[in-house]
Design a protein around this motif. Structure first.
Motif, PDB file in Angstrom:
ATOM      1  N   TRP A  75       0.814  -1.223   0.000  1.00 43.02           N
ATOM      2  CA  TRP A  75       0.000   0.000   0.000  1.00 43.02           C
ATOM      3  C   TRP A  75       0.847   1.272   0.000  1.00 43.02           C
ATOM      4  O   TRP A  75       0.590   2.207  -0.769  1.00 43.02           O
ATOM      5  CB  TRP A  75      -0.926  -0.030   1.215  1.00 43.02           C
ATOM      6  CG  TRP A  75      -1.729   1.212   1.427  1.00 43.02           C
ATOM      7  CD1 TRP A  75      -1.489   2.203   2.332  1.00 43.02           C
ATOM      8  CD2 TRP A  75      -2.906   1.605   0.703  1.00 43.02           C
ATOM      9  NE1 TRP A  75      -2.434   3.187   2.226  1.00 43.02           N
ATOM     10  CE2 TRP A  75      -3.324   2.848   1.237  1.00 43.02           C
ATOM     11  CE3 TRP A  75      -3.642   1.041  -0.335  1.00 43.02           C
ATOM     12  CZ2 TRP A  75      -4.455   3.527   0.764  1.00 43.02           C
ATOM     13  CZ3 TRP A  75      -4.756   1.709  -0.806  1.00 43.02           C
ATOM     14  CH2 TRP A  75      -5.147   2.929  -0.265  1.00 43.02           C
ATOM     15  N   GLN A  76       1.862   1.327   0.868  1.00 43.32           N
ATOM     16  CA  GLN A  76       2.650   2.555   1.030  1.00 43.32           C
ATOM     17  C   GLN A  76       3.514   2.858  -0.184  1.00 43.32           C
ATOM     18  O   GLN A  76       3.921   4.004  -0.390  1.00 43.32           O
ATOM     19  CB  GLN A  76       3.579   2.451   2.251  1.00 43.32           C
ATOM     20  CG  GLN A  76       2.904   2.225   3.582  1.00 43.32           C
ATOM     21  CD  GLN A  76       2.788   0.743   3.919  1.00 43.32           C
ATOM     22  OE1 GLN A  76       2.412  -0.081   3.078  1.00 43.32           O
ATOM     23  NE2 GLN A  76       3.111   0.402   5.152  1.00 43.32           N
TER      24      GLN A  76
ATOM     25  N   LYS B  39      -4.448  -2.531   2.006  1.00 45.65           N
ATOM     26  CA  LYS B  39      -4.398  -1.603   3.143  1.00 45.65           C
ATOM     27  C   LYS B  39      -4.432  -2.342   4.474  1.00 45.65           C
ATOM     28  O   LYS B  39      -3.756  -1.959   5.433  1.00 45.65           O
ATOM     29  CB  LYS B  39      -5.549  -0.605   3.048  1.00 45.65           C
ATOM     30  CG  LYS B  39      -5.364   0.606   3.935  1.00 45.65           C
ATOM     31  CD  LYS B  39      -6.384   1.689   3.635  1.00 45.65           C
ATOM     32  CE  LYS B  39      -6.103   2.934   4.472  1.00 45.65           C
ATOM     33  NZ  LYS B  39      -7.098   4.005   4.215  1.00 45.65           N
TER      34      LYS B  39
ATOM     35  N   ARG C 173      -0.900  -3.599   5.483  1.00 48.08           N
ATOM     36  CA  ARG C 173       0.169  -2.652   5.133  1.00 48.08           C
ATOM     37  C   ARG C 173       1.297  -2.573   6.145  1.00 48.08           C
ATOM     38  O   ARG C 173       2.401  -2.123   5.808  1.00 48.08           O
ATOM     39  CB  ARG C 173      -0.412  -1.250   4.933  1.00 48.08           C
ATOM     40  CG  ARG C 173      -1.014  -0.618   6.191  1.00 48.08           C
ATOM     41  CD  ARG C 173      -1.831   0.619   5.832  1.00 48.08           C
ATOM     42  NE  ARG C 173      -2.403   1.319   6.971  1.00 48.08           N
ATOM     43  CZ  ARG C 173      -3.528   0.978   7.576  1.00 48.08           C
ATOM     44  NH1 ARG C 173      -4.207  -0.093   7.165  1.00 48.08           N
ATOM     45  NH2 ARG C 173      -3.992   1.678   8.601  1.00 48.08           N
TER      46      ARG C 173
ATOM     47  N   THR D 243      -0.184   3.880   9.596  1.00 44.46           N
ATOM     48  CA  THR D 243       0.510   3.350   8.423  1.00 44.46           C
ATOM     49  C   THR D 243       2.009   3.530   8.635  1.00 44.46           C
ATOM     50  O   THR D 243       2.521   4.654   8.592  1.00 44.46           O
ATOM     51  CB  THR D 243       0.072   4.067   7.137  1.00 44.46           C
ATOM     52  OG1 THR D 243      -1.330   3.871   6.939  1.00 44.46           O
ATOM     53  CG2 THR D 243       0.816   3.513   5.935  1.00 44.46           C
TER      54      THR D 243
END
Length: 547
Positions: free
Chosen positions: A307-308, A380, A383, A417
């Motif tokens: 995701w990142q 997500k 993550r 996150t």
């Protein structure tokens, strides 16, 4: 070289790459409008020749694309019946029960497949819908008009070793489209150019990678358990690197045996290929393989940033699909379903744009669907597993990451996150700070030297062409990488492409590009970022049968 005149052909959409993302896009475009002109270009000798994946397939992407696939003679037959997860020590193992894991980690109802064969089948479906598929066509350049991507150059053949046209030179063609889809897989050369040109990674974490190596074994029928999936972590990597193994029992008494090493390891003496070979001598694995024979080998890099690390996916006239973006769910060890969903989403966005007369703009609707739809939701919620593993090790990742995945099933998180740190290249430490690792010599029964195994990838390159592995500074491997890092290209390449010949003042760096299996690890892990992987002429490279 002087400006080359090329013929050109016009299409509605030009797709680079015959993997699950590119094929899904092609199929969906023709489903939406049979009159669209769609071409797909594949650098392998045939669709599937360069496809290597685990693979346990989550069919959600295929269900969305081809709901009737089960009645279409798809090579998707072996349903998972047993799902095992072990932590290995040098002489034993401990099973981790399945019940503490979130439901989405369960492999039951998924299928053990050869993605090479799935892609061959999907190519047949696409051609039946009217997609033009050209295998053996490397795409060596992008074509721009102003700030917009309008096509690719494909099918250039006959360059000599000096890079100049030889006597049988063919300049290739410009294939132009209202949109160009780049579905090249991990670290594709054109995707890399687009990401850099349009600064698409700005505001995102650096992409993270692993190197995955895989063998197909025919084993004793008495030991074969069709539909069994086993994953392991721990030995032999220990604290040297993150990673683990997979063992999948498919049909016909065959087993996929694979090993993944995360490329953010620090010790430049680490030898991923030899870690794989050593793994097969663990008693649990050695007993399974004893009396069997290895029939195929291959390797490829895996995008692990999740995701990142997904860059912006669109620029004027162009979209990045599948692993060109990085859509692998690392704890699930799955990305093919997301690649298919991305191809479907890109096709739908392009169809709408062409219908509305907005051809050549940025496909913002595609990006929005990836980030907010099923792909984004899948990535997500996992993550934080990879950054926890990178920062704190395996146990912290299992405990903290597992708890965070459970919370994410109800929209909560322990950590927000977490960010990835430096690139995998920058993570490489200096040789003087680490002890060399003593690897046992392959025995020729369970374990094999690299060059012997590369023969089982059926790799071939025309030796008269320029080397497709380009050094930005030819002096740097001996001048910098050898004294500083003990030139790790000798070890991180799973195909024996790079060698240091001689010692001291006589040392020289040799590139055996004929061995290259197109995994792209060198482009990723070289600590000096001095190696640029480019496409060789079309049809060259591995010829994977059932990977």
């Amino acid at each position: 070289m002087a400006e080359i005149e090329r013929e050109s052909m016009e299409y509605d959409v030009v797709i680079v790459g015959g993997g699950p993302a590119g094929l899904s896009a092609a199929i969906r475009l023709k489903q939406l409008d049979p009159d669209l002109n769609v071409v797909l270009l594949e650098k392998g000798s045939e669709v599937g020749a360069h496809i290597l994946s685990g693979a346990v397939l989550d069919t959600c992407g295929l269900d969305a694309l081809l709901p009737d696939w089960q009645s279409m003679d798809a090579p998707i037959k072996t349903e998972v019946k047993e799902d095992n997860f072990y932590i290995l020590g040098p002489a034993g193992q401990a099973r981790i029960p399945n019940w503490p894991m979130p439901p989405f980690m369960n492999n039951h109802g998924k299928y053990i497949v050869s993605m090479a064969n799935v892609c061959r089948w999907m190519a047949g479906v696409a051609e039946g819908l009217g997609v033009e598929i050209f295998p053996g066509m490397s795409c060596s350049q992008l074509v721009y008009e102003g700030d917009r991507v309008v096509g690719v150059v494909a099918g250039e053949f006959g360059l000599g070793e000096d890079g100049q046209p030889g006597p049988n030179y063919e300049p290739g063609m410009e294939l132009r489209g209202k949109y160009v889809f780049l579905a090249e897989g991990v670290r594709g050369s054109l995707s890399k150019e687009v990401i850099a040109k349009y600064d698409l990674s700005k505001g995102h974490c650096p992409q993270k990678f692993g190197i995955g190596m895989k063998e197909i074994w025919e084993i004793d029928p008495a030991k074969h358990r069709e539909g069994t999936v086993t994953h392991t972590m721990g030995w032999p990597l220990g604290s040297n690197a993150g990673g683990g193994s997979f063992i999948y029992h498919l049909e016909n008494n065959q087993v996929y045996v694979g090993f993944v090493v995360h490329l953010n390891y620090a010790n430049p003496h680490l030898y991923p290929y030899m870690e794989f070979q050593r793994f097969k001598h663990h008693p649990m694995v050695a007993d399974l393989l004893a009396g069997g024979k290895r029939v195929a080998y291959g390797a490829r890099a895996i995008s692990e940033g999740g995701w990142q690390s997904m860059p912006k996916m669109v620029a004027p006239g162009v979209a990045l699909l599948g692993c060109s973006v990085g859509m692998v769910n690392v704890p699930r060890i799955k990305g093919n379903h997301n690649a298919m969903l991305s191809g479907k989403a890109a096709a739908e966005a392009a169809f709408d744009a062409i219908k509305a007369g907005r051809e050549g703009d940025e496909l913002a609707a595609y990006e929005a669907e990836v980030r907010s739809g099923p792909i984004g939701k899948d990535l997500k919620k996992v993550r934080n597993v990879k950054p926890l593993w990178s920062k704190f090790g395996l146990i912290a990742s299992l405990m903290g990451g597992g708890a965070d995945m459970w919370l994410n099933t109800i929209g909560l998180t322990l950590f927000g996150t977490l960010k990835h740190g430096k690139t995998d290249a920058a993570a490489t430490g200096k040789a003087k700070d680490f002890k060399k690792i003593d690897y046992p010599k392959p025995d020729g029964k369970l374990s094999f030297d690299r060059l012997t195994n590369v023969a089982f990838s059926f790799t071939n390159h025309d030796e008269s062409q320029p080397a497709h592995l380009k050094l930005k500074d030819p002096s740097l491997p001996i001048r910098v990488n050898l004294p500083e890092y003990d030139e790790p290209a000798q070890r991180y390449c799973p195909a024996g492409v790079y060698e240091v010949i001689g010692e001291g003042a006589e040392a020289r760096f040799q590139i055996n590009f004929q061995n290259c299996v197109h995994c792209k690890t060198c482009d990723i892990k070289d600590p000096s970022q001095n190696i640029n992987w480019t496409t060789p002429q079309g049809g060259d490279g591995p010829n994977y049968p059932n990977m």
